[in-house]
Scaffold this motif. Structure first.
Motif, PDB file in Angstrom:
ATOM      1  N   GLY A  51       0.775  -1.235   0.000  1.00  0.00           N
ATOM      2  CA  GLY A  51       0.000   0.000   0.000  1.00  0.00           C
ATOM      3  C   GLY A  51       0.801   1.275   0.000  1.00  0.00           C
ATOM      4  O   GLY A  51       0.226   2.361   0.085  1.00  0.00           O
ATOM      5  N   SER A  52       2.129   1.182  -0.073  1.00  0.00           N
ATOM      6  CA  SER A  52       2.882   2.429  -0.226  1.00  0.00           C
ATOM      7  C   SER A  52       2.668   2.943  -1.648  1.00  0.00           C
ATOM      8  O   SER A  52       2.250   2.195  -2.531  1.00  0.00           O
ATOM      9  N   VAL A  53       2.939   4.228  -1.832  1.00  0.00           N
ATOM     10  CA  VAL A  53       2.771   4.839  -3.147  1.00  0.00           C
ATOM     11  C   VAL A  53       4.033   5.629  -3.483  1.00  0.00           C
ATOM     12  O   VAL A  53       4.730   6.111  -2.594  1.00  0.00           O
ATOM     13  N   ARG A  54       4.312   5.751  -4.774  1.00  0.00           N
ATOM     14  CA  ARG A  54       5.422   6.595  -5.217  1.00  0.00           C
ATOM     15  C   ARG A  54       5.029   8.062  -5.035  1.00  0.00           C
ATOM     16  O   ARG A  54       3.880   8.422  -5.283  1.00  0.00           O
ATOM     17  N   VAL A  55       5.968   8.888  -4.610  1.00  0.00           N
ATOM     18  CA  VAL A  55       5.717  10.319  -4.470  1.00  0.00           C
ATOM     19  C   VAL A  55       6.868  11.107  -5.070  1.00  0.00           C
ATOM     20  O   VAL A  55       8.002  10.628  -5.149  1.00  0.00           O
ATOM     21  N   ASP A  56       6.558  12.312  -5.486  1.00  0.00           N
ATOM     22  CA  ASP A  56       7.554  13.219  -6.038  1.00  0.00           C
ATOM     23  C   ASP A  56       7.734  14.360  -5.055  1.00  0.00           C
ATOM     24  O   ASP A  56       6.819  15.152  -4.834  1.00  0.00           O
ATOM     25  N   ILE A  57       8.923  14.418  -4.454  1.00  0.00           N
ATOM     26  CA  ILE A  57       9.244  15.508  -3.536  1.00  0.00           C
ATOM     27  C   ILE A  57      10.345  16.385  -4.127  1.00  0.00           C
ATOM     28  O   ILE A  57      11.045  17.074  -3.410  1.00  0.00           O
ATOM     29  N   GLY A  58      10.487  16.292  -5.456  1.00  0.00           N
ATOM     30  CA  GLY A  58      11.510  17.061  -6.141  1.00  0.00           C
ATOM     31  C   GLY A  58      12.827  16.331  -6.277  1.00  0.00           C
ATOM     32  O   GLY A  58      13.853  16.953  -6.534  1.00  0.00           O
ATOM     33  N   GLN A  59      12.808  15.007  -6.136  1.00  0.00           N
ATOM     34  CA  GLN A  59      14.045  14.231  -6.188  1.00  0.00           C
ATOM     35  C   GLN A  59      14.628  14.085  -7.587  1.00  0.00           C
ATOM     36  O   GLN A  59      15.759  13.643  -7.748  1.00  0.00           O
ATOM     37  N   GLY A  60      13.863  14.443  -8.616  1.00  0.00           N
ATOM     38  CA  GLY A  60      14.370  14.312  -9.976  1.00  0.00           C
ATOM     39  C   GLY A  60      14.556  12.859 -10.364  1.00  0.00           C
ATOM     40  O   GLY A  60      13.825  11.988  -9.908  1.00  0.00           O
ATOM     41  N   ASP A  61      15.581  12.599 -11.162  1.00  0.00           N
ATOM     42  CA  ASP A  61      15.842  11.251 -11.655  1.00  0.00           C
ATOM     43  C   ASP A  61      16.795  10.532 -10.698  1.00  0.00           C
ATOM     44  O   ASP A  61      17.926  10.198 -11.056  1.00  0.00           O
ATOM     45  N   ALA A  62      16.352  10.289  -9.489  1.00  0.00           N
ATOM     46  CA  ALA A  62      17.190   9.663  -8.462  1.00  0.00           C
ATOM     47  C   ALA A  62      17.285   8.150  -8.695  1.00  0.00           C
ATOM     48  O   ALA A  62      16.348   7.547  -9.207  1.00  0.00           O
ATOM     49  N   PRO A  63      18.382   7.539  -8.284  1.00  0.00           N
ATOM     50  CA  PRO A  63      18.531   6.094  -8.450  1.00  0.00           C
ATOM     51  C   PRO A  63      17.850   5.288  -7.337  1.00  0.00           C
ATOM     52  O   PRO A  63      18.117   4.108  -7.171  1.00  0.00           O
ATOM     53  N   TRP A  64      17.006   5.908  -6.553  1.00  0.00           N
ATOM     54  CA  TRP A  64      16.243   5.238  -5.509  1.00  0.00           C
ATOM     55  C   TRP A  64      14.780   5.621  -5.672  1.00  0.00           C
ATOM     56  O   TRP A  64      14.442   6.538  -6.410  1.00  0.00           O
ATOM     57  N   ALA A  65      13.909   4.925  -4.960  1.00  0.00           N
ATOM     58  CA  ALA A  65      12.472   5.233  -5.023  1.00  0.00           C
ATOM     59  C   ALA A  65      12.082   6.038  -3.796  1.00  0.00           C
ATOM     60  O   ALA A  65      12.485   5.725  -2.675  1.00  0.00           O
ATOM     61  N   VAL A  66      11.293   7.084  -4.012  1.00  0.00           N
ATOM     62  CA  VAL A  66      10.690   7.839  -2.912  1.00  0.00           C
ATOM     63  C   VAL A  66       9.238   7.374  -2.834  1.00  0.00           C
ATOM     64  O   VAL A  66       8.497   7.454  -3.811  1.00  0.00           O
ATOM     65  N   LEU A  67       8.873   6.883  -1.662  1.00  0.00           N
ATOM     66  CA  LEU A  67       7.549   6.312  -1.439  1.00  0.00           C
ATOM     67  C   LEU A  67       6.904   6.997  -0.249  1.00  0.00           C
ATOM     68  O   LEU A  67       7.552   7.720   0.497  1.00  0.00           O
ATOM     69  N   ALA A  68       5.616   6.749  -0.062  1.00  0.00           N
ATOM     70  CA  ALA A  68       4.905   7.235   1.123  1.00  0.00           C
ATOM     71  C   ALA A  68       4.096   6.094   1.700  1.00  0.00           C
ATOM     72  O   ALA A  68       3.550   5.253   0.973  1.00  0.00           O
ATOM     73  N   ASP A  69       4.000   6.063   3.032  1.00  0.00           N
ATOM     74  CA  ASP A  69       3.191   5.064   3.719  1.00  0.00           C
ATOM     75  C   ASP A  69       1.710   5.450   3.632  1.00  0.00           C
ATOM     76  O   ASP A  69       1.381   6.495   3.040  1.00  0.00           O
ATOM     77  N   PRO A  70       0.802   4.678   4.191  1.00  0.00           N
ATOM     78  CA  PRO A  70      -0.627   4.987   4.065  1.00  0.00           C
ATOM     79  C   PRO A  70      -1.069   6.336   4.635  1.00  0.00           C
ATOM     80  O   PRO A  70      -2.114   6.844   4.257  1.00  0.00           O
ATOM     81  N   GLU A  71      -0.276   6.946   5.518  1.00  0.00           N
ATOM     82  CA  GLU A  71      -0.620   8.273   6.036  1.00  0.00           C
ATOM     83  C   GLU A  71       0.170   9.380   5.347  1.00  0.00           C
ATOM     84  O   GLU A  71       0.109  10.536   5.755  1.00  0.00           O
ATOM     85  N   GLY A  72       0.937   9.033   4.310  1.00  0.00           N
ATOM     86  CA  GLY A  72       1.647  10.049   3.542  1.00  0.00           C
ATOM     87  C   GLY A  72       3.052  10.361   4.004  1.00  0.00           C
ATOM     88  O   GLY A  72       3.685  11.281   3.485  1.00  0.00           O
TER      89      GLY A  72
END
Length: 132
Positions: free
Chosen positions: A90-111
């Protein structure tokens, strides 16, 4: 002497649910719960990490976290497998301005944002021993 970190506290609208989600994501278990359920702590079954305490708050999350977890795929797994597992929980991908990073930025169910890094602990250890 210096202080010892007792736990990392994470604000939450629903501490029990969020603690259970993170327990599943990390393979941790509940180690303590306040009588009213307003605080729930989880920890590693091996005791090798600082516990996380989920604390009920009334205000909603409105901005990017100032502190976040960086997770690594466990040894014996890989980035793609772990990313699929976390998304399946249930995590989701999010964009926090990381650009083309070699890792994934995700958010838990509460963001709450967190990162999934590419390399396992063994891969990092092997890299560090070859660069010394």
């Amino acid at each position: 002497m210096t202080p010892v970190v007792g736990h990392l506290t994470i604000d939450s609208a629903d501490p029990g649910t969020l603690a259970a989600w993170w327990g599943q994501a990390l393979g941790w278990q509940e180690v303590w719960r306040s009588p009213d359920g307003a605080e729930v702590a989880i920890g590693s079954p091996t005791g090798g990490s600082t516990n996380w305490l989920f604390n009920r708050v009334e205000d909603a999350k409105t901005v990017k976290n100032r502190l976040h977890a960086d997770l690594r795929p466990p040894d014996g797994s890989d980035y793609d497998t772990e990313l699929a597992r976390l998304l399946g929980l249930g995590s989701v991908r999010v964009d926090i301005g990381q650009g083309d990073a070699p890792w994934a930025v995700l958010a838990d169910p509460e963001g709450n944002e967190f990162c999934l890094l590419r390399h396992t602990p063994a891969e990092i250890a092997a890299y560090l021993t070859t660069t010394d």
